[in-house]
Design a protein around this motif. Structure first.
Motif, PDB file in Angstrom:
ATOM      1  N   GLU A 126       1.461   7.142  -6.512  1.00 35.02           N
ATOM      2  CA  GLU A 126       0.418   8.139  -6.755  1.00 35.02           C
ATOM      3  C   GLU A 126       0.941   9.555  -6.479  1.00 35.02           C
ATOM      4  OE1 GLU A 126      -3.435   9.663  -7.618  1.00 35.02           O
ATOM      5  OE2 GLU A 126      -2.335   7.830  -8.142  1.00 35.02           O
ATOM      6  N   ARG A 171       3.071  10.569  -9.358  1.00 37.84           N
ATOM      7  CA  ARG A 171       2.257  10.921 -10.534  1.00 37.84           C
ATOM      8  C   ARG A 171       1.658  12.314 -10.386  1.00 37.84           C
ATOM      9  NH1 ARG A 171      -2.676  11.317 -12.088  1.00 37.84           N
ATOM     10  NH2 ARG A 171      -3.538  10.745 -10.059  1.00 37.84           N
ATOM     11  N   LEU A 172       1.129  12.618  -9.179  1.00 35.85           N
ATOM     12  CA  LEU A 172       0.519  13.920  -8.948  1.00 35.85           C
ATOM     13  C   LEU A 172       1.554  15.043  -9.052  1.00 35.85           C
ATOM     14  CD1 LEU A 172      -1.848  13.015  -5.983  1.00 35.85           C
ATOM     15  CD2 LEU A 172      -2.528  13.594  -8.320  1.00 35.85           C
ATOM     16  N   ARG A 198       0.832  -1.207   0.000  1.00 36.48           N
ATOM     17  CA  ARG A 198       0.000   0.000   0.000  1.00 36.48           C
ATOM     18  C   ARG A 198       0.869   1.260   0.000  1.00 36.48           C
ATOM     19  NH1 ARG A 198      -3.758   2.690  -2.130  1.00 36.48           N
ATOM     20  NH2 ARG A 198      -4.952   4.074  -0.739  1.00 36.48           N
ATOM     21  N   GLU A 245       2.057   1.852  -3.447  1.00 33.72           N
ATOM     22  CA  GLU A 245       0.995   2.432  -4.276  1.00 33.72           C
ATOM     23  C   GLU A 245       0.854   3.933  -4.018  1.00 33.72           C
ATOM     24  OE1 GLU A 245      -2.542   0.337  -3.380  1.00 33.72           O
ATOM     25  OE2 GLU A 245      -1.934  -1.526  -4.392  1.00 33.72           O
ATOM     26  N   LEU A 246       0.869   4.330  -2.751  1.00 30.00           N
ATOM     27  CA  LEU A 246       0.717   5.744  -2.399  1.00 30.00           C
ATOM     28  C   LEU A 246       1.906   6.577  -2.879  1.00 30.00           C
ATOM     29  CD1 LEU A 246      -0.715   5.333   1.214  1.00 30.00           C
ATOM     30  CD2 LEU A 246      -1.963   6.064  -0.832  1.00 30.00           C
TER      31      LEU A 246
END
Length: 295
Positions: free
Chosen positions: A273, A276-277, A266, A269-270
């Motif tokens: 993310e 990406r942001l 997890r 994954e964060l």
């Protein structure tokens, strides 16, 4: 902890059978080890605490007397285990026993020594109430591994002993002493399913497997000593193994590993993310038309 109406509050000073996993295995193993040596014997469980060990030994002994300095612990033990006819509990100081000389065949006293200063008086009292050929089973943590190496201080321990100090103390009162090391281990076990075979093969490997040596090459966390004024019983084992069928420690370990793996996935994954942001919000250089209008 298991919720029951007849439980004794766990304060850290004395073990209760509602404790789980590692501490459960360590404490129950000592009494399980004592059981065959107490069969048909009159036994004193000195500093019996909650009483679970006295009750366990009473399943095989002719008579068991559990003594503890805590009135609350004794009242609890009588209430919880008092239905067993060959078992009785009494309040008293284990270092100032009032029993007659030579009235017990076996004395067990686990994790008691480190809780008091009067250690010589304690062991001398055990020797006095034992028959000439009686057996003392006593345990204590190893000061080096339990406290110094671990950097841990148990607030309920008054005086912990090194191995040499324990042997010297016991040897003053008992000519025959055999010291057992106790430590919860993570190992692979092989056993003959048809009961055949001879002896035991014990091996310890280095972390990278480059060396494998015979025996248990571990620093003991606790010591369990068998002591007598006469030669020790031939039935004393070389090693003693103990575990629970549900493998609570191993199950808990696997559960923690799975939780950590899920948490790690997890987190990855964060992090992806967030990256990406960040990339999507990076300011782009102005186009050539915008640059021309700004002139």
């Amino acid at each position: 902890m298991i919720e029951r109406d007849d439980t004794l509050e766990f304060t850290g000073e004395r073990f209760t059978p509602e404790c789980v996993r590692e501490i459960w295995c360590e404490h129950w193993h000592r009494y399980a080890f004592a059981m065959p040596l107490c069969r048909g014997q009159r036994v004193l469980d000195a500093a019996c605490g909650e009483g679970y060990g006295s009750d366990l030994i009473a399943r095989v002994a002719s008579e068991v007397v559990g003594v503890d300095i805590s009135e609350a612990a004794v009242c609890h033990a009588r209430k919880r285990y008092g239905s067993r006819e060959n078992l009785q509990f009494a309040a008293g100081d284990a270092s100032a026993l009032t029993f007659d000389d030579g009235c017990f065949d076996v004395v067990v006293s686990f994790e008691t020594l480190e809780h008091l200063d009067a250690q010589d008086r304690l062991v001398a009292g055990f020797a006095r109430v034992l028959r000439e050929d009686g057996l003392l089973l006593i345990s204590s943590p190893d000061k080096r591994t339990y406290s110094e190496v671990a950097g841990f201080r148990n607030e309920f321990h008054v005086r912990e002993l090194y191995r040499e100090e324990l042997l010297e103390l016991l040897g003053r009162h008992f000519p025959h002493v055999r010291l057992y090391a106790q430590k919860l281990l993570f190992q692979s076990a092989l056993w003959s399913l048809d009961g055949s075979g001879q002896g035991s093969l014990v091996q310890t490997a280095s972390a990278d497997g480059s060396s494998i040596e015979d025996g248990f090459a571990y620093a003991p966390l606790y010591y369990v000593a068998a002591c007598s004024r006469q030669p020790l019983p031939a039935v004393l084992p070389t090693t003693a193994w103990f575990g629970d069928r549900e493998e609570a420690v191993y199950t808990h370990y696997n559960g923690e590993v799975r939780k950590n793996m899920k948490a790690g996935a997890r987190i990855a994954e964060l992090e992806a993310e967030i990256l990406r942001l960040r990339q999507s919000t990076v300011p782009r250089p102005p186009s050539r038309w915008l640059r021309w209008l700004r002139r």
